[in-house]
Design a protein around this motif. Structure first.
Motif, mmCIF file in Angstrom:
data_model
loop_
_atom_site.group_PDB
_atom_site.id
_atom_site.type_symbol
_atom_site.label_atom_id
_atom_site.label_comp_id
_atom_site.label_asym_id
_atom_site.label_seq_id
_atom_site.Cartn_x
_atom_site.Cartn_y
_atom_site.Cartn_z
ATOM 1 N N SER A 158 0.827 -1.201 0.000
ATOM 2 C CA SER A 158 0.000 0.000 0.000
ATOM 3 C C SER A 158 0.864 1.255 0.000
ATOM 4 C CB SER A 158 -0.960 0.002 1.183
ATOM 5 O OG SER A 158 -0.312 0.385 2.352
ATOM 6 N N VAL A 159 2.114 1.143 0.492
ATOM 7 C CA VAL A 159 3.015 2.308 0.407
ATOM 8 C C VAL A 159 3.328 2.620 -1.055
ATOM 9 C CG1 VAL A 159 5.391 3.020 0.816
ATOM 10 C CG2 VAL A 159 4.039 2.123 2.689
ATOM 11 N N ILE A 160 3.457 1.546 -1.857
ATOM 12 C CA ILE A 160 3.727 1.763 -3.282
ATOM 13 C C ILE A 160 2.571 2.491 -3.941
ATOM 14 C CG2 ILE A 160 4.038 0.589 -5.494
ATOM 15 C CD1 ILE A 160 5.450 -1.631 -4.054
ATOM 16 N N THR A 161 1.345 1.988 -3.720
ATOM 17 C CA THR A 161 0.209 2.587 -4.447
ATOM 18 C C THR A 161 -0.174 3.935 -3.863
ATOM 19 O OG1 THR A 161 -1.325 1.460 -3.003
ATOM 20 C CG2 THR A 161 -0.776 0.369 -5.061
ATOM 21 N N ARG A 162 0.121 4.134 -2.575
ATOM 22 C CA ARG A 162 -0.407 5.320 -1.921
ATOM 23 C C ARG A 162 0.098 6.611 -2.568
ATOM 24 N NH1 ARG A 162 0.271 5.434 4.300
ATOM 25 N NH2 ARG A 162 -1.069 3.640 4.025
ATOM 26 N N THR A 167 2.925 4.830 -15.191
ATOM 27 C CA THR A 167 1.517 5.081 -14.930
ATOM 28 C C THR A 167 1.286 5.346 -13.450
ATOM 29 O OG1 THR A 167 -0.666 4.090 -14.916
ATOM 30 C CG2 THR A 167 1.168 2.615 -14.710
ATOM 31 N N ASN A 168 0.150 5.979 -13.140
ATOM 32 C CA ASN A 168 -0.226 6.089 -11.730
ATOM 33 C C ASN A 168 -1.550 5.367 -11.500
ATOM 34 O OD1 ASN A 168 -2.095 7.722 -12.881
ATOM 35 N ND2 ASN A 168 -1.408 9.601 -11.928
ATOM 36 N N ASP A 169 -1.859 4.421 -12.377
ATOM 37 C CA ASP A 169 -3.087 3.651 -12.242
ATOM 38 C C ASP A 169 -2.771 2.405 -11.414
ATOM 39 O OD1 ASP A 169 -5.652 2.649 -12.720
ATOM 40 O OD2 ASP A 169 -4.913 1.475 -14.401
ATOM 41 N N VAL A 191 -0.236 -2.916 -9.781
ATOM 42 C CA VAL A 191 -0.190 -4.170 -9.011
ATOM 43 C C VAL A 191 -0.322 -5.380 -9.929
ATOM 44 C CG1 VAL A 191 -1.002 -3.179 -6.861
ATOM 45 C CG2 VAL A 191 -2.645 -4.102 -8.458
ATOM 46 N N ASN A 192 -0.963 -5.195 -11.086
ATOM 47 C CA ASN A 192 -1.046 -6.308 -12.031
ATOM 48 C C ASN A 192 0.326 -6.701 -12.544
ATOM 49 O OD1 ASN A 192 -3.488 -7.404 -12.385
ATOM 50 N ND2 ASN A 192 -4.208 -5.887 -13.842
ATOM 51 N N ILE A 212 -16.150 -1.882 -10.818
ATOM 52 C CA ILE A 212 -16.419 -0.481 -11.107
ATOM 53 C C ILE A 212 -15.467 0.067 -12.169
ATOM 54 C CG2 ILE A 212 -16.642 1.823 -10.094
ATOM 55 C CD1 ILE A 212 -18.586 -0.077 -8.908
ATOM 56 N N GLY A 213 -14.205 -0.367 -12.118
ATOM 57 C CA GLY A 213 -13.249 0.141 -13.102
ATOM 58 C C GLY A 213 -12.496 1.359 -12.619
ATOM 59 N N ASP A 214 -12.755 1.783 -11.378
ATOM 60 C CA ASP A 214 -12.023 2.925 -10.845
ATOM 61 C C ASP A 214 -11.984 2.749 -9.325
ATOM 62 O OD1 ASP A 214 -10.764 5.421 -10.741
ATOM 63 O OD2 ASP A 214 -12.648 6.411 -10.292
ATOM 64 N N GLY A 215 -10.994 3.331 -8.674
ATOM 65 C CA GLY A 215 -10.951 3.232 -7.215
ATOM 66 C C GLY A 215 -10.138 2.061 -6.696
ATOM 67 N N ALA A 216 -9.357 1.419 -7.577
ATOM 68 C CA ALA A 216 -8.523 0.302 -7.109
ATOM 69 C C ALA A 216 -7.470 0.816 -6.140
ATOM 70 C CB ALA A 216 -7.855 -0.383 -8.295
ATOM 71 N N ASN A 217 -6.985 2.033 -6.409
ATOM 72 C CA ASN A 217 -5.949 2.605 -5.547
ATOM 73 C C ASN A 217 -6.482 2.812 -4.137
ATOM 74 O OD1 ASN A 217 -3.769 3.940 -4.485
ATOM 75 N ND2 ASN A 217 -3.395 5.055 -6.358
ATOM 76 N N LEU A 218 -7.686 3.365 -4.052
ATOM 77 C CA LEU A 218 -8.286 3.614 -2.744
ATOM 78 C C LEU A 218 -8.426 2.289 -1.989
ATOM 79 C CD1 LEU A 218 -9.704 5.511 -0.769
ATOM 80 C CD2 LEU A 218 -11.833 5.057 -1.941
#
Length: 544
Positions: free
Chosen positions: A39-43, A65-67, A72-73, A96-102
């Motif tokens: 989560s530190v990586i994506t945050r 990318t910042n997606d 993570v894929n 949903i297709g959005d909000g994976a980061n959250l």
């Protein structure tokens, strides 16, 4: 002979080479640590000012990318507990297709707070029960935060669509959302069916062409094929289309036969009959009213010659996915063998033309009238990685449109909802008795991650902003969020930043589920990995 020590306990039970971790220190905290690292990586990529990651996968493909879903894929996460978080992020991306980061960042934050509680001496099961109570309460509060009157919306009204889509697109391409959103909204509205719930994401295509800038991007009603026409005819208006999946060529017969030819005359006749046969087939297609032939495989020389003679335009589409989409766009039926098509098997397009965009020849198939089923966003950009990132932003926008067709309720964005949830859950935790209350309070604290991260990524003072937000919300201004451009707290209605209720709902739910799943684990038993040399993975398929 050396004295061998007999294995005892769990070692005696399992095959040698296994790993066994148990207990709080080894299993639970190790798991939590792995999830925290992820989560530190994506945050740092959360929100509009999120940083980009440069990921190079095992096939040496570069992603900038910042997606979070893409990151993570491609990261090939090995640790089993961190994989659970990755799966939660994937579930969000599918749903949903959005909000994976959250989802991933929030789950990591929940686990980090759980670690503090475990160190204080709480048992994981108490934390889980507290977290479960907290997520149920969160869902209730989310429903109260929904903006009045947003339950009903006209999915064909561009302004309403753009205002709901802006936040999702801005989180990928900050500063470009005012150019991108209208494009995406137009594309989606064009292909929206009578009943919006049946909206199909696959009907909005993206064509990435190098060169130019984002402002040169446009939208085409129909398809853009990245290939040139085969023959010399490059334009057709109001054309009927015959589509042959098997290629346009003289087919070799199924059976083998030997022909004995005695004289040159017979050889000539033999060749002529072949020509006549091909001509007859092509003429049959031309007589059916078709002006364009689309082939799914090779087009033979002789067939091409007769197509030119009968003024038929020839296109070749080698990917069978593209071929299916072409069928959807034009309403044609793919025929297997070259024969005269029935009138109802012919497709129709307003215009098919070969245009040159940035040095690349593309075939544009336009279909303005009627039940248009495919539209294409033509993206322009200076490098491949920029184009890929733009495509992800468009994907997010289109997925958000699909989500709003199903449920159009919106809640304040820009971390306004999160602070309100944190405040209300804190109050709720004071009313609880028992050890759950500590877990609920920590759950509430976890929400502060969102404004804190948004502020950190934008280079603002996080503590100051969070305390200002709390003060404003305590005074009853529940719609105050962060304005990242000016670095102050403002009302989101003025800034027009809204998040979809479904996106938040599923992201928080999946995050809480993933966190609880990780906390429920108390032992990890890994068998020895199966032997044998490591094989290379097969090459990736095409984008679809």
């Amino acid at each position: 002979m050396g004295f061998q020590m007999q294995p005892y306990g769990i070692q005696a039970m399992l095959k040698e080479g296994h790993k066994h971790l148990s207990g709080l220190d080894e299993a639970v905290l190790k798991n939590i640590d792995a999830c925290k690292q992820l989560s530190v990586i994506t945050r740092t990529s959360l929100g509009p000012n999120g940083m980009n990651k440069m990921v190079i996968n095992h096939l040496d493909k570069l992603f900038v990318t910042n997606d979070a879903a893409t990151i993570v894929n491609e990261l090939e996460v090995q640790h089993p507990a961190a994989k659970i978080l990755v799966l939660a992020g994937k579930a969000q991306q599918e749903e949903i297709g959005d909000g994976a980061n959250l989802t991933i960042s929030f789950a990591g934050e929940l686990l980090q707070n759980a670690e503090e509680l475990i160190r204080m001496g709480l048992h994981p099961s108490e934390i889980i029960s507290g977290y479960t109570k907290a997520i149920n309460k969160t869902v209730e509060i989310l429903d109260e935060l929904v903006e009045k009157g947003s339950e009903t919306m006209d999915v064909r009204n561009k302004d309403q669509v753009v205002s709901r889509m802006k936040a999702a697109v801005a989180s990928k391409q900050f500063g470009q959302e005012n150019i991108l959103c209208p494009l995406i909204a137009d594309a989606c509205i064009q292909v929206c069916p009578k009943n919006p719930v049946n909206f199909n994401v696959d009907n909005v295509r993206v064509a990435k062409l190098l060169g130019g800038g984002l402002h040169n991007s446009s939208i085409v009603r129909g398809m853009v094929l990245k290939s040139d026409a085969v023959g010399s005819i490059k334009r057709m208006e109001k054309a009927k289309i015959a589509l042959f999946a098997g290629g346009v060529d003289t087919s070799a017969t199924e059976t083998k036969g030997t022909v004995l030819i005695h004289s040159a005359k017979e050889l000539e006749n033999y060749a002529k009959t072949e020509e006549a046969k091909v001509e007859e087939l092509i003429k049959a297609v031309a007589d059916s009213g078709a002006k364009v032939i689309v082939s799914g495989a090779a087009v033979g020389e002789m067939a091409l010659h007769f197509c030119e003679r009968y003024k038929l335009m020839v296109l070749k589409i080698s990917s069978k996915f593209e071929l299916r989409r072409f069928c959807r766009t034009t309403g044609s039926v793919a025929l297997l063998k070259l024969s005269q098509p029935n009138p109802d098997e012919l497709g129709y397009a307003d215009s098919i033309s070969v245009e040159e965009i940035g040095g690349v020849r593309v075939t544009v198939v336009k279909n303005e009238e009627g039940g248009n089923s495919v539209s294409t966003v033509v993206l322009r950009g200076s490098t491949d990685s920029i184009l890929d990132d733009l495509e992800r932003a468009v994907d997010d926008g289109v997925n958000t449109y699909k989500a709003m067709c199903r449920d159009s309720r919106i809640i304040p964005g820009a971390a306004a909802s999160e602070i309100e949830l944190a405040r209300r859950l804190k109050e709720f935790s004071f009313k609880e008795t028992g050890l759950d209350q500590y877990a609920i309070a920590k759950f509430a604290e976890s929400f502060e991650m969102v404004p804190k991260t948004l502020a950190d990524n934008a280079g603002l003072n996080a503590m100051e902003i969070i305390s200002t937000l709390y003060a404003d919300h305590a005074a009853g201004k529940t719609k105050v969020g962060i304005d990242l451009e000016e670095g102050v707290c403002k009302d989101v209605t003025a800034m027009d930043i809204w998040d979809l209720h479904v996106t938040k709902f599923f992201a928080l739910k999946y995050a809480a589920d993933a966190a609880c799943t990780v906390l429920r684990v108390d032992q990890i038993i890994m068998a020895k990995p199966a032997g044998g040399p490591k094989r290379d993975q097969p090459a990736a398929m095409d984008e679809d």
